[in-house]
Design a protein around this motif. Structure first.
Motif, PDB file in Angstrom:
ATOM      1  N   SER A  86      34.728  21.168  31.157  1.00  0.00           N
ATOM      2  CA  SER A  86      34.658  19.823  29.977  1.00  0.00           C
ATOM      3  C   SER A  86      33.601  19.987  29.090  1.00  0.00           C
ATOM      4  O   SER A  86      33.176  21.153  28.721  1.00  0.00           O
ATOM      5  CB  SER A  86      34.378  19.485  31.799  1.00  0.00           C
ATOM      6  OG  SER A  86      33.177  18.958  31.722  1.00  0.00           O
ATOM      7  N   ASP A 146      38.586  12.775  21.928  1.00  0.00           N
ATOM      8  CA  ASP A 146      40.297  13.322  22.308  1.00  0.00           C
ATOM      9  C   ASP A 146      40.575  14.747  21.227  1.00  0.00           C
ATOM     10  O   ASP A 146      39.806  14.810  20.839  1.00  0.00           O
ATOM     11  CB  ASP A 146      40.934  12.552  21.226  1.00  0.00           C
ATOM     12  CG  ASP A 146      42.453  12.840  21.444  1.00  0.00           C
ATOM     13  OD1 ASP A 146      43.221  12.341  22.284  1.00  0.00           O
ATOM     14  OD2 ASP A 146      43.154  13.353  20.021  1.00  0.00           O
ATOM     15  N   GLU A 184      32.721   1.396  17.353  1.00  0.00           N
ATOM     16  CA  GLU A 184      32.539   1.630  19.309  1.00  0.00           C
ATOM     17  C   GLU A 184      31.346   0.510  19.613  1.00  0.00           C
ATOM     18  O   GLU A 184      32.069   0.701  21.049  1.00  0.00           O
ATOM     19  CB  GLU A 184      32.113   3.204  19.382  1.00  0.00           C
ATOM     20  CG  GLU A 184      32.135   3.435  20.508  1.00  0.00           C
ATOM     21  CD  GLU A 184      31.148   5.167  21.008  1.00  0.00           C
ATOM     22  OE1 GLU A 184      32.161   5.493  21.750  1.00  0.00           O
ATOM     23  OE2 GLU A 184      30.846   5.399  20.890  1.00  0.00           O
ATOM     24  N   LYS A 242      30.214  16.207  23.527  1.00  0.00           N
ATOM     25  CA  LYS A 242      30.124  14.355  22.916  1.00  0.00           C
ATOM     26  C   LYS A 242      29.667  13.570  22.067  1.00  0.00           C
ATOM     27  O   LYS A 242      29.730  12.782  21.215  1.00  0.00           O
ATOM     28  CB  LYS A 242      29.964  13.511  24.261  1.00  0.00           C
ATOM     29  CG  LYS A 242      31.629  14.423  25.473  1.00  0.00           C
ATOM     30  CD  LYS A 242      31.186  13.773  26.365  1.00  0.00           C
ATOM     31  CE  LYS A 242      32.427  14.416  27.659  1.00  0.00           C
ATOM     32  NZ  LYS A 242      32.705  14.009  28.851  1.00  0.00           N
ATOM     33  N   THR A 287      36.859   7.187  23.880  1.00  0.00           N
ATOM     34  CA  THR A 287      37.355   8.648  24.545  1.00  0.00           C
ATOM     35  C   THR A 287      37.151  10.219  23.436  1.00  0.00           C
ATOM     36  O   THR A 287      37.241   9.967  22.187  1.00  0.00           O
ATOM     37  CB  THR A 287      38.752   9.407  24.757  1.00  0.00           C
ATOM     38  OG1 THR A 287      38.741   7.424  25.622  1.00  0.00           O
ATOM     39  CG2 THR A 287      39.305  10.196  25.660  1.00  0.00           C
ATOM     40  N   ASN A 313      44.338   6.812  21.649  1.00  0.00           N
ATOM     41  CA  ASN A 313      43.961   8.450  22.685  1.00  0.00           C
ATOM     42  C   ASN A 313      45.020   7.570  24.191  1.00  0.00           C
ATOM     43  O   ASN A 313      45.929   9.512  24.268  1.00  0.00           O
ATOM     44  CB  ASN A 313      42.481   7.839  23.490  1.00  0.00           C
ATOM     45  CG  ASN A 313      42.288   9.229  25.048  1.00  0.00           C
ATOM     46  OD1 ASN A 313      42.426   9.642  26.104  1.00  0.00           O
ATOM     47  ND2 ASN A 313      42.507  10.396  23.820  1.00  0.00           N
ATOM     48  N   GLN A 314      45.213   6.948  24.606  1.00  0.00           N
ATOM     49  CA  GLN A 314      46.530   6.858  25.642  1.00  0.00           C
ATOM     50  C   GLN A 314      47.961   6.427  24.828  1.00  0.00           C
ATOM     51  O   GLN A 314      48.783   7.215  25.329  1.00  0.00           O
ATOM     52  CB  GLN A 314      46.231   4.874  25.599  1.00  0.00           C
ATOM     53  CG  GLN A 314      45.268   5.480  27.519  1.00  0.00           C
ATOM     54  CD  GLN A 314      45.039   4.090  27.855  1.00  0.00           C
ATOM     55  OE1 GLN A 314      45.817   2.536  27.526  1.00  0.00           O
ATOM     56  NE2 GLN A 314      43.833   3.552  28.821  1.00  0.00           N
ATOM     57  N   SER A 353      34.150  -0.557  26.414  1.00  0.00           N
ATOM     58  CA  SER A 353      33.583   0.924  26.948  1.00  0.00           C
ATOM     59  C   SER A 353      33.594   1.941  25.796  1.00  0.00           C
ATOM     60  O   SER A 353      33.979   2.271  25.093  1.00  0.00           O
ATOM     61  CB  SER A 353      34.732   1.256  27.756  1.00  0.00           C
ATOM     62  OG  SER A 353      36.302   1.456  27.271  1.00  0.00           O
ATOM     63  N   ARG A 354      33.188   3.414  26.844  1.00  0.00           N
ATOM     64  CA  ARG A 354      32.681   4.223  25.585  1.00  0.00           C
ATOM     65  C   ARG A 354      33.743   4.772  25.077  1.00  0.00           C
ATOM     66  O   ARG A 354      35.107   5.200  26.211  1.00  0.00           O
ATOM     67  CB  ARG A 354      31.742   5.607  26.053  1.00  0.00           C
ATOM     68  CG  ARG A 354      30.320   5.207  25.986  1.00  0.00           C
ATOM     69  CD  ARG A 354      29.341   6.158  26.623  1.00  0.00           C
ATOM     70  NE  ARG A 354      28.796   6.102  24.915  1.00  0.00           N
ATOM     71  CZ  ARG A 354      27.934   7.601  25.425  1.00  0.00           C
ATOM     72  NH1 ARG A 354      28.003   7.859  25.468  1.00  0.00           N
ATOM     73  NH2 ARG A 354      27.080   7.592  23.953  1.00  0.00           N
ATOM     74  N   CYS A 363      39.382   6.140  20.445  1.00  0.00           N
ATOM     75  CA  CYS A 363      39.501   4.820  21.200  1.00  0.00           C
ATOM     76  C   CYS A 363      39.892   3.923  22.379  1.00  0.00           C
ATOM     77  O   CYS A 363      41.352   5.193  22.298  1.00  0.00           O
ATOM     78  CB  CYS A 363      39.706   3.037  20.152  1.00  0.00           C
ATOM     79  SG  CYS A 363      41.685   2.558  19.637  1.00  0.00           S
ATOM     80  N   ASN A 364      40.227   4.074  23.024  1.00  0.00           N
ATOM     81  CA  ASN A 364      41.422   3.996  23.795  1.00  0.00           C
ATOM     82  C   ASN A 364      42.573   3.561  24.543  1.00  0.00           C
ATOM     83  O   ASN A 364      43.484   4.339  24.841  1.00  0.00           O
ATOM     84  CB  ASN A 364      40.990   3.018  25.723  1.00  0.00           C
ATOM     85  CG  ASN A 364      39.172   3.443  26.192  1.00  0.00           C
ATOM     86  OD1 ASN A 364      38.693   4.804  26.281  1.00  0.00           O
ATOM     87  ND2 ASN A 364      38.613   2.660  26.325  1.00  0.00           N
ATOM     88  N   CYS A 369      36.351   4.973  15.606  1.00  0.00           N
ATOM     89  CA  CYS A 369      37.618   5.716  16.071  1.00  0.00           C
ATOM     90  C   CYS A 369      38.261   6.219  15.194  1.00  0.00           C
ATOM     91  O   CYS A 369      38.300   5.827  14.061  1.00  0.00           O
ATOM     92  CB  CYS A 369      38.477   4.614  16.533  1.00  0.00           C
ATOM     93  SG  CYS A 369      40.258   5.508  17.066  1.00  0.00           S
TER      94      CYS A 369
END
Length: 152
Positions: free
Chosen positions: A2, A36, A26, A8, A34, A60-61, A31-32, A56-57, A19
């Motif tokens: 990890s 990537d 952010e 990080k 990711t 990333n998704q 939420s923090r 950003c989420n 992002c």
């Protein structure tokens, strides 16, 4: 393996807490963001700093483990924008109202499409463009380095 907390923190600081794809800040997220992997681990990517980006989420998704996208203007399959060896300002600009990320190159357009940076494929409860309009009102958007704009 990890990613360490030190790494990080380094990635967040290097990205100026934005992002690295859509340049959302952010600091206004609940939420923090990711960390990537530009080359996903599932495709042999490493945890080295050169292979990591702040995302950003949403980005990333949508990026998932994709490394290419399609430029809808030319139908060409291209690698996605890589913030480690490309400059954001060379591939993207903001619309005049600063709510839409516009790809100015084939890579930029392919990245905007793959990551759905402007909620043009999927409509959530609140679109990212609506959120950006609120951020603009609050003075949090666009990032200071992104003030180039295009009338669309």
């Amino acid at each position: 393996m990890s990613v360490s907390e030190f790494t990080k923190k380094y990635v967040r600081n290097r990205a100026d807490y934005l992002c690295e794809y859509c340049h959302s800040p952010e600091k206004i997220s609940s939420s923090r963001f990711t960390i990537d992997h530009l080359q996903p681990r599932s495709l042999g990517g490493s945890d080295t700093e050169e292979n990591l980006a702040l995302a950003c989420n949403r980005c990333n998704q949508n990026r998932y483990n994709f490394v290419v996208g399609r430029d809808l203007e030319t139908s060409t399959i291209l690698p996605l924008f890589n913030p480690r060896n490309q400059l954001w300002q060379e591939h993207f600009i903001w619309s005049l109202d600063a709510t839409k990320v516009i790809g100015t190159t084939a890579i930029g357009r392919a990245t905007c499409d793959r990551l759905d940076m402007n909620d043009e494929k999927y409509k959530g409860e609140r679109s990212i463009r609506e959120a950006r309009a609120l951020w603009l009102e609050a003075g949090w958007h666009p990032p200071a380095n992104d003030l180039r704009q295009l009338k669309v």
